[in-house]
Design a protein around this motif. Structure first.
Motif, mmCIF file in Angstrom:
data_model
loop_
_atom_site.group_PDB
_atom_site.id
_atom_site.type_symbol
_atom_site.label_atom_id
_atom_site.label_comp_id
_atom_site.label_asym_id
_atom_site.label_seq_id
_atom_site.Cartn_x
_atom_site.Cartn_y
_atom_site.Cartn_z
ATOM 1 N N THR A 287 0.805 -1.231 0.000
ATOM 2 C CA THR A 287 0.000 0.000 0.000
ATOM 3 C C THR A 287 0.833 1.273 0.000
ATOM 4 N N SER A 288 2.167 1.148 0.075
ATOM 5 C CA SER A 288 3.023 2.336 0.071
ATOM 6 C C SER A 288 4.435 1.934 -0.318
ATOM 7 N N PRO B 109 7.708 4.872 -5.660
ATOM 8 C CA PRO B 109 6.515 4.032 -5.551
ATOM 9 C C PRO B 109 6.692 2.689 -6.259
ATOM 10 N N TYR C 40 -4.155 1.901 -4.910
ATOM 11 C CA TYR C 40 -2.934 2.521 -5.431
ATOM 12 C C TYR C 40 -3.122 4.026 -5.395
ATOM 13 N N ASP C 41 -2.502 4.671 -4.420
ATOM 14 C CA ASP C 41 -2.597 6.114 -4.265
ATOM 15 C C ASP C 41 -1.784 6.789 -5.368
ATOM 16 N N TYR D 35 -0.803 9.685 -5.662
ATOM 17 C CA TYR D 35 0.116 10.706 -5.154
ATOM 18 C C TYR D 35 1.199 10.129 -4.245
ATOM 19 N N GLN D 36 1.205 8.814 -4.059
ATOM 20 C CA GLN D 36 2.255 8.248 -3.215
ATOM 21 C C GLN D 36 3.609 8.484 -3.858
#
Length: 479
Positions: free
Chosen positions: A133-134, A171, A183-184, A186-187
């Motif tokens: 997740t990150s 990422p 899936y962010d 902006y990560q």
């Protein structure tokens, strides 16, 4: 200033400035069709292949006022499903974005990116061992980080170096619903303070172009009935649709890029990738890299190397500096593509000028007086007038449509640069510029299109603007 007012003002300035300078045509065959696989050597070295360059005044003025965003993409045609060794930046390469702010075609501000790869568990084939997740997730087995260094030229041609960030995370790949339940987009965006942000990592390839048709003997599907080898007219097919790339993006105050004390002005930008001169294979699956850095890829106006530079000089062009581009001027004034358009397309598509193309020299090598002129030094740079702020309106045809916020004044993600360039080379500048500047315009050349006119994924509202990477689980090629 609204676009209509700006159009009147700038066209007046350009007309006055250009009247004495050119007796031929003037126009925007600049910055950017894509440069995927544009030269023989770099085609065999994809992790150092600089595919696209973008530069624009940041459009979200409420959250990023008075800033410029620079984006350089590397690694062409990334298959999102390409595991288990998913695409990544090369730790042995030096990636750079370079800015000239005094018109001599030499870099005055440089942003350097160096990457490092770590593997937590080498005894598994898995890129990740559970849902990720990150970039810092413990289940991400293969991680990348990077160091960002800023160099500024001082008197005596020396540079001061400042490390803006280190151990910054990249990422992960967007693999599938089990590996990436969310899936962010902006990560990985790092806030460096003072209005400065940086991002590196996988992204959807924002470029759109019908590569399959264009490289099939200069075909344009919507114009197929007029081709020397006619086919049925049909819609264009985006050749990079659903593929990914690796993005390096940085957003900084305008004053970081300009020569003090200027708060606005025109800059020239290019990106590059370099490798150590010597690579020594050990014979056990590893290698050593030694020696000074050697530039193997560069990008200002990428269509230049793909279409203007001939095969036997493409690798030389990649290895040379923009300040030495006068050696290639004859390829601009007599572009091969212009002759091909005349050969392949009969009436009503013809009349392309194939010599004395001072318009291409102006935009690609010096900038346009009154818009983004940087001086008489001929150099392939993407030029951006930072004084022209976005006003909330955009036209994908940029200057051809009277939108001076876009291409060839820099390049925005949504600018339809392929159509603009095809029309410019084909003497189809359109009635606005033809009437104002005396440019060549032979209808219907001013409506020529490859039929691929937008990216398949919407761009983000905020930095880094480029859409999140396509997910491998659903990847179905161009479909």
């Amino acid at each position: 200033m609204k676009r209509g007012v700006m159009l009147v003002a700038l066209v007046g300035v350009v007309v006055a400035a250009m009247a004495a300078a050119f007796t031929g045509v003037l126009g925007p065959s600049s910055a950017s069709a894509s440069s995927h696989r544009e030269a023989p050597l770099i085609s065999d070295d994809p992790t150092a292949d600089n595919t696209d360059l973008y530069a624009f005044v940041s459009p979200d003025t409420a959250t990023a006022p008075n800033t410029v965003t620079l984006i350089a993409n590397y690694i062409p045609f990334e298959d999102p499903a390409g595991g288990p060794n998913y695409y990544r930046f090369d730790p042995t390469a030096l990636y750079e974005i370079k800015v000239d702010n005094d018109g001599d075609a030499e870099e005055d501000v440089v942003y350097q990116f160096r990457f490092e790869t770590t593997v937590a568990n080498g005894n598994t084939f898995l890129y990740n061992t559970g849902p990720v997740t990150s970039p810092l997730d413990g289940d991400l087995n293969v991680k990348q980080t990077y160091t960002l260094t800023r160099l500024v030229r001082k008197a005596g041609n020396t540079f001061t170096k400042t490390v803006l960030g280190s151990n910054l995370p990249v990422p992960p790949a967007n693999i599938g619903p089990r590996s990436n339940p969310t899936y962010d987009p902006y990560q990985g965006v790092a806030d460096l303070g003072g209005g400065r942000k940086v991002f590196t990592g996988p992204r959807d390839d924002p470029f759109f172009v019908d590569l399959g048709s264009i490289f099939d003997l200069g075909g344009l599907r919507p114009l197929n009935p007029f081709h020397a080898i006619p086919l049925s007219a049909e819609a264009g097919v985006d050749g990079v649709r659903n593929y990914n790339t690796h993005t390096i993006a940085i957003q900084v105050p305008k004053t970081d890029l300009l020569r003090a004390p200027a708060a606005n002005g025109t800059i020239g930008i290019y990106a590059s990738a370099s490798r150590p001169k010597i690579r020594l294979l050990r014979g056990d699956g590893t290698f050593d890299a030694h020696g000074p850095w050697v530039q193997v890829s560069r990008l200002g106006n990428p269509l230049v190397n793909e279409v203007i530079i001939p095969l036997w000089k493409k690798d030389l062009w990649n290895a040379s500096d923009p300040k030495n581009d006068s050696q290639f001027v004859d390829r601009y004034t007599s572009p091969e593509l212009g002759g091909l358009i005349n050969l392949l397309y009969g009436p009503p598509v013809n009349d392309t000028q194939t010599s004395a193309r001072d318009d291409l020299v102006a935009v690609l090598l010096t900038g346009v007086p009154g818009l983004n002129f940087t001086g008489n030094t001929k150099a392939d740079l993407l030029r951006l007038n930072t004084a022209i702020d976005p006003d909330g309106t955009e036209d994908a045809f940029g200057v051809l449509a009277g939108d001076f916020q876009g291409f060839p004044n820099g390049r925005r993600l949504a600018d339809d640069v392929t159509d603009i360039e095809v029309r410019a080379v084909a003497c189809g500048y359109g009635p606005i510029l033809a009437a104002a500047l005396g440019l060549c315009n032979f209808p219907p050349n001013d409506t020529a299109t490859d039929g691929a006119q937008a990216n398949e994924n919407p761009f983000l509202a905020h930095f880094p603007y480029v859409a999140a990477p396509n997910r491998g689980y659903e990847h179905t090629g161009h479909s």
